[in-house]
Design an enzyme around this catalytic site. Structure first.
Site, PDB file in Angstrom:
ATOM      1  N   ASN A 288      23.306  28.759  19.494  1.00  0.00           N
ATOM      2  CA  ASN A 288      22.847  27.640  20.329  1.00  0.00           C
ATOM      3  C   ASN A 288      23.895  27.162  21.335  1.00  0.00           C
ATOM      4  OD1 ASN A 288      24.366  26.582  18.155  1.00  0.00           O
ATOM      5  ND2 ASN A 288      23.348  24.607  18.313  1.00  0.00           N
TER       6      ASN A 288
ATOM      7  N   GLU B 104      36.947  19.770  13.049  1.00  0.00           N
ATOM      8  CA  GLU B 104      37.193  20.631  14.207  1.00  0.00           C
ATOM      9  C   GLU B 104      37.636  19.780  15.389  1.00  0.00           C
ATOM     10  OE1 GLU B 104      34.972  24.366  14.474  1.00  0.00           O
ATOM     11  OE2 GLU B 104      33.252  23.227  13.762  1.00  0.00           O
TER      12      GLU B 104
ATOM     13  N   GLU C 173      30.553  23.854   9.684  1.00  0.00           N
ATOM     14  CA  GLU C 173      29.655  22.873  10.292  1.00  0.00           C
ATOM     15  C   GLU C 173      28.242  23.404  10.105  1.00  0.00           C
ATOM     16  OE1 GLU C 173      30.504  19.995  11.326  1.00  0.00           O
ATOM     17  OE2 GLU C 173      32.673  20.305  11.298  1.00  0.00           O
TER      18      GLU C 173
ATOM     19  N   CYS D 188      22.909  20.868  16.931  1.00  0.00           N
ATOM     20  CA  CYS D 188      23.190  20.259  15.634  1.00  0.00           C
ATOM     21  C   CYS D 188      23.309  18.747  15.757  1.00  0.00           C
ATOM     22  CB  CYS D 188      24.455  20.851  15.022  1.00  0.00           C
ATOM     23  SG  CYS D 188      25.913  20.683  16.041  1.00  0.00           S
TER      24      CYS D 188
END
Length: 481
Positions: free
Chosen positions: A148, A458, A246, A280
């Site tokens: 994505n 991150e 994630e 997300c």
């Protein structure tokens, strides 16, 4: 012509190849892309260890120059590579171009971080002993990135990995191989040791599984689904490999009775349908105060109906196709599920037949939903959003927090007390106030709670927690004579 993998510093064909088609126009074949073999993965892992030791010995400015060069090239080629990204992933061209530019910024940010690796020192509790604390590379890092955000997500993993002196073995998503090859070509041209960076395109079940099971891998950074993430964690623990993941989300935007209505609708539309809902950080639950619920829904539905769905590269397209036939079928199944649960589909949620044969779907809005419905419990990764009516701020906050996930959440309000309370009590890794739930900066930590994230954060300086290991040295220099 088949696009190749980068194995142990050499471009190589695989045993097989996959076809990559444009989801906006299925007659447009982007190319054939090699699938790495098990032997090639072994070869590249063998080479990565020595290359990492060479790279770690490079001077700070030499590493900085490499990362700066990668970032500068990405930014200068954002239009070209953004067009390629949009062509294979389906997001509108403006979003594709922006993603590539942002990927460049990740590299230039971590280029600067190459010169900011400052340790600590301390006095010991023992007489005449000094303590030095510094960070060293973790070693060989496996990067497994999603389709994505094929360039940006990869960049925010690869850039800090290289910055902190590691080797990288990258397995991108098979749905977006062209963007992976483009980024790899840029990295491979740099002043880096042979085999420091590898591209191993292949299926998750074959190459991906072998990669995460390898004892030659010191750390795994993964972005993808919860089930796959749990499988990676189970494989990694056998070798005590460090993991950072994630995963899923079910982000909520709370719209209060004092909200600026037009702002709230704009944030909801952008958060729910930007990137065709395939983010997300997408706003898939809209928790709306009863006092403005009807007015909000009316404007939201009108806005969703007005969105122009079309070919990612056509002028004026606001929402492109979904990424694949499988994703489209899963999305349509969620539409049926929502209706079977008693939710009302106020608009959209249909497959569209447009000028080009592609995976097009109209943006859908569910109303009259509650937070127990599966459409409000499970990540759909679709251009679908659900409105949940609440009667108070307290109820809204409880609904926002009633989820197995915890990536992002947002509130739309003009009340400072509510905004402050929400910021402190929303159980998500990222909280927004009068902003979309989607959209983050690269110089600060990113990650969530619950099933959304596992391991160190991150981005920003927080990335050092994952991509380095700490060494504490005790020194007794003796007495000067």
């Amino acid at each position: 012509m088949t696009e190749l993998n980068l194995i142990a510093g050499e471009w190589m064909a695989g045993d097989t190849a996959i076809e990559n088609r444009n989801p906006s126009d299925l007659t447009d074949v982007i190319g054939l892309f090699a699938q790495a073999s098990a032997d090639q993965l072994s070869a590249t892992l063998d080479r990565a260890r020595n290359a990492q030791l060479e790279w770690a010995a490079y001077g700070l400015e030499r590493k900085q120059a490499v990362l700066m060069s990668i970032g500068t090239e990405l930014m200068s080629r954002a239009e070209e590579l953004g067009r390629l990204l949009s062509r294979e992933e389906g997001k509108p061209f403006a979003e594709g171009k922006g993603e590539v530019y942002r990927a460049g910024q990740f590299f230039t940010y971590y280029a600067a971080e190459c010169l900011r690796q400052i340790g600590e020192n301390a006095d010991s509790v023992r007489e005449g002993v000094e303590i030095d604390v510094r960070r060293e590379p973790v070693g060989v890092v496996a990067v497994i990135s999603p389709w994505n955000f094929p360039t940006a997500t990869a960049a925010w993993k690869i850039a800090p990995a290289l910055c902190y002196g590691n080797a990288v073995v990258w397995k991108p998503a098979n749905l977006t191989p062209a963007s992976a090859v483009a980024l790899t070509e840029i990295i491979a041209r740099q002043d880096i040791p042979k085999g420091l960076f590898s591209l191993v395109m292949g299926s998750g079940g074959a190459i991906g599984q072998r990669l995460v099971e390898s004892p030659q891998v010191d750390a795994i950074s993964f972005t993808g689904s919860v089930p796959v993430g749990k499988g990676i964690a189970a494989a990694a623990i056998q070798n005590l490999t460090k993991v950072q993941m994630e995963m899923g989300s079910k982000n909520a935007l709370a719209v209060m009775d004092d909200a600026d209505l037009d702002l709230a609708v704009s944030l909801a539309l952008g958060g729910a349908f930007g990137g065709t809902g395939q983010k997300c950080t997408a706003s898939s639950r809209l928790v709306v105060h009863a006092a403005i619920h009807d007015a909000f829904v009316e404007k939201l539905v009108a806005g969703a109906k007005a969105l122009k769905v079309g070919h990612a590269l056509e002028e004026g397209t606001q929402m492109g196709p979904v990424v694949s036939e499988q994703q489209l079928q899963e999305n349509l199944a969620y539409v049926e599920l929502g209706q079977s649960e008693g939710a009302e589909l106020a608009c959209g949620g249909q497959r569209l037949e447009l000028q080009h044969d592609g995976y097009y779907m109209s943006p859908g809005v569910f109303v009259n939903t509650n937070n127990t419905m599966r459409i409000n419990r499970e990540e759909m990764f679709a251009p679908l959003t659900s409105v949940i009516k609440v009667n108070s701020y307290d109820e809204a906050l409880a609904i926002v927090n009633d989820t197995n996930f915890g990536l992002t959440s947002g509130i739309v309000t003009q009340n400072l007390a509510r905004a402050t309370h929400f910021r402190r009590h929303a159980r998500t890794g990222v909280v927004t106030v009068n902003l979309p739930t989607a959209g983050t900066d690269y110089h600060v930590p990113f990650g969530g709670r619950g099933e959304s994230s596992y391991g160190p954060r991150e981005q920003g300086k927080a990335a050092a927690e994952f991509y380095t290991t700490v060494k504490t040295a005790y020194i007794s220099a003796g007495t000067p004579i």
